[in-house]
Scaffold this active site. Structure first.
Site, PDB file in Angstrom:
ATOM      1  N   TRP A 277       0.834  -1.203   0.000  1.00 64.78           N
ATOM      2  CA  TRP A 277       0.000   0.000   0.000  1.00 64.78           C
ATOM      3  C   TRP A 277       0.871   1.256   0.000  1.00 64.78           C
ATOM      4  CZ3 TRP A 277      -0.321   4.033   3.529  1.00 64.78           C
ATOM      5  CH2 TRP A 277      -1.393   4.918   3.369  1.00 64.78           C
ATOM      6  N   HIS A 278       2.012   1.194   0.690  1.00 65.35           N
ATOM      7  CA  HIS A 278       2.865   2.375   0.792  1.00 65.35           C
ATOM      8  C   HIS A 278       3.549   2.719  -0.527  1.00 65.35           C
ATOM      9  CE1 HIS A 278       2.409   2.021   5.182  1.00 65.35           C
ATOM     10  NE2 HIS A 278       2.824   3.269   5.220  1.00 65.35           N
ATOM     11  N   GLY A 279       3.771   1.741  -1.380  1.00 63.83           N
ATOM     12  CA  GLY A 279       4.413   2.065  -2.639  1.00 63.83           C
ATOM     13  C   GLY A 279       4.619   0.854  -3.517  1.00 63.83           C
TER      14      GLY A 279
ATOM     15  N   PHE B 275       2.130   8.523  -1.483  1.00 65.17           N
ATOM     16  CA  PHE B 275       1.425   7.276  -1.221  1.00 65.17           C
ATOM     17  C   PHE B 275      -0.067   7.420  -1.508  1.00 65.17           C
ATOM     18  CE2 PHE B 275       4.874   6.834   2.183  1.00 65.17           C
ATOM     19  CZ  PHE B 275       5.771   6.370   1.243  1.00 65.17           C
TER      20      PHE B 275
END
Length: 510
Positions: free
Chosen positions: A352-354, A510
């Site tokens: 989800w962060h990257g 993000f």
């Protein structure tokens, strides 16, 4: 639009506040003090300004955002209709409660899938294409040319807000919003639009319909915003320079001292950058009558990784717990299944962060430590001398931050080797003393103090002294000192912004 840029501070926010608190009815100007209830006018005003706020940076992606809002608004109503909660507006045919061709569960699945597909296309298409082409290269197959896809600002936070809304409607934890203005404002409200905190619709639904702004609320909001601004520009931005420079050094020039200074700087940078944004978002929300949940609670004072995740980015942690971990079985399944679920959750948290293997490894790294701690490591850590518990936690977190910050996996591994002193280095003119300027020393000391609940403890001690003495002069002196400190932070922050005009937030990507 950044909270730290002059356009926001000296144009957008003052104009919005002036319009927000202008009396709509003559009798409102006679309200006692500063209190005021806000309704339709205020919501329309906030919605228009939130669209302008996003459009300044989002540009054409603003239409994607508005289309997504319309889709989730109608799907939530349709889900509620299938559940027998509300009728579809202006619709002839089946009455409420009639399943029709699609059940509520099917509509929910479609809605969540569409949200995730949109997120996947814009955030992970390039990542997927690059990995497929890398595989083709190993197989000596001609790579596929794929156009680069731009990432809409804040799409990860926006998507999670939308998914939590429709799931809560399906579960019956929230009522489908029939007002398109209220629904759009929940998803577009500018303080939390770009980087959170992630707010559940059920926690803010009543505030959208009716809220009261008092002088105490506004004062608290201003103070919280200034504190967040100071965190960002006086600490995060100062330590960001050495962190960026040290992570950019060739591995051959990176010694142990420089590597440790780099990761210490980044450890402070990411905390004060993100918690500063959350403070500003919470403060802005309170100025307009909204109460947002806390997102950080001094995570670096934790003693275990489990404790760290109860304090770090709490709105994201609880989102994954409520909408992924618990549906996977939570603590109701066998121990082995729980551990697998934890790793799966943190794998997705990292992704989800990257769109990078570094973020995936960072998530798996934390998920593995959570499992190991549950298997007995946490019990062993709690028997250590308290300072050693904090050393353990900080060491684990900083090693994880290396993967989070490094641009590539080989770069992260090289940085870790440098931290361990496991590689030879060539002499460089950029010694550790070159980076340790007086400004950096001050930021590091302020960061160390600000990472602990020192200031709240002093404030509680001050309040106890004032209450015990019951002296109005002492109370007035304490209030004046507090106001002077906030003003000093504000002035210093504005001077710093003038010197460093570009102040991007880490979590904007993000």
């Amino acid at each position: 639009m950044l909270f730290t840029e002059p356009t926001f501070l000296f144009l957008f926010l003052p104009v919005l506040l002036a319009l927000y608190f202008v009396p709509v009815k003559p009798e409102e100007s006679r309200d006692a003090g500063f209190s005021r209830q806000h309704g339709r006018y205020a919501n329309w005003l906030l919605l228009v300004f939130s669209i302008l706020f996003y459009a300044k940076g989002g540009r054409a992606f603003t239409w994607l955002m508005l289309g997504s809002i319309a889709f989730n608004y109608w799907m939530a109503i349709a889900i509620a209709h299938r559940k027998g909660a509300v009728p579809l507006p202006d619709r002839d045919g089946p009455k409420k409660g009639d399943d029709g061709p699609f059940s509520a569960r099917t509509l929910l699945a479609v809605t969540v899938a569409v949200n995730l597909i949109v997120l996947g296309i814009f955030k992970y298409a390039n990542f997927f294409a690059d990995n497929v082409n890398a595989l083709f290269g190993l197989l000596d197959v001609q790579p596929v040319a794929v156009p680069r896809v731009l990432l809409p600002i804040g799409i990860s936070f926006f998507t999670f807000h939308a998914i939590s809304y429709v799931i809560d409607v399906y579960r019956g934890d929230a009522t489908a919003q029939k007002s398109p203005v209220h629904a759009a404002l929940y998803l577009l409200l500018f303080p939390q639009l770009i980087a959170g905190p992630i707010i559940r619709y059920r926690d803010i639904a009543d505030q959208l319909a009716r809220r009261l702004v008092t002088l105490a609320d506004f004062e608290y909001g201003v103070r919280r915003f200034v504190i967040g601004l100071a965190k960002k520009v006086l600490i995060a931005n100062v330590v960001a320079g050495p962190a960026d420079q040290l992570f950019a050094l060739p591995a051959s020039q990176l010694g142990p001292a420089s590597a440790w200074l780099g990761i210490v700087c980044y450890t402070f940078q990411i905390y004060f950058d993100f918690s500063g944004y959350s403070d500003m978002a919470i403060g802005l929300g309170r100025m307009f009558g909204f109460r947002f949940p806390e997102n950080f609670r001094w995570p670096y004072v934790a003693e275990t990784v489990q404790g760290f995740w109860r304090r770090w980015h709490m709105s994201l942690s609880t989102w994954f717990r409520d909408y992924l971990y618990i549906p996977l079985g939570g603590n109701r399944v066998s121990a082995g299944r729980r551990y697998v679920n934890l790793v799966v959750v943190f794998f997705l948290c990292g992704l989800w962060h990257g769109a990078s293997w570094n973020f995936v490894i960072w998530g798996l790294f934390h998920g593995t430590f959570l499992v190991v701690e549950r298997l007995g490591l946490a019990a062993g850590v709690t028997r250590l001398w308290r300072p050693l518990r904090h050393v353990y936690l900080l060491l684990v977190v900083m090693v994880g931050w290396v993967f989070f910050r490094a641009d590539t996996l080989p770069g992260a591994l090289a940085f870790l080797k440098a931290m361990a002193g496991a590689r030879a280095t060539t002499p460089s003119i950029y010694t550790i003393g070159w980076y340790l300027t007086p400004e950096l020393w001050i930021a590091l000391v302020a960061g160390a103090i600000g990472s602990m609940p020192v200031v709240p403890a002093l404030a509680q001690w001050r309040d106890r002294v004032v209450e015990r003495r019951r002296d109005t002069a002492v109370a007035s002196w304490a209030m004046s000192l507090n106001t002077a400190a906030i003003m000093a932070l504000l002035v210093t922050s504005l001077m710093n912004i003038a010197a460093r005009p570009y102040n991007p937030f880490i979590y904007f990507r993000f």
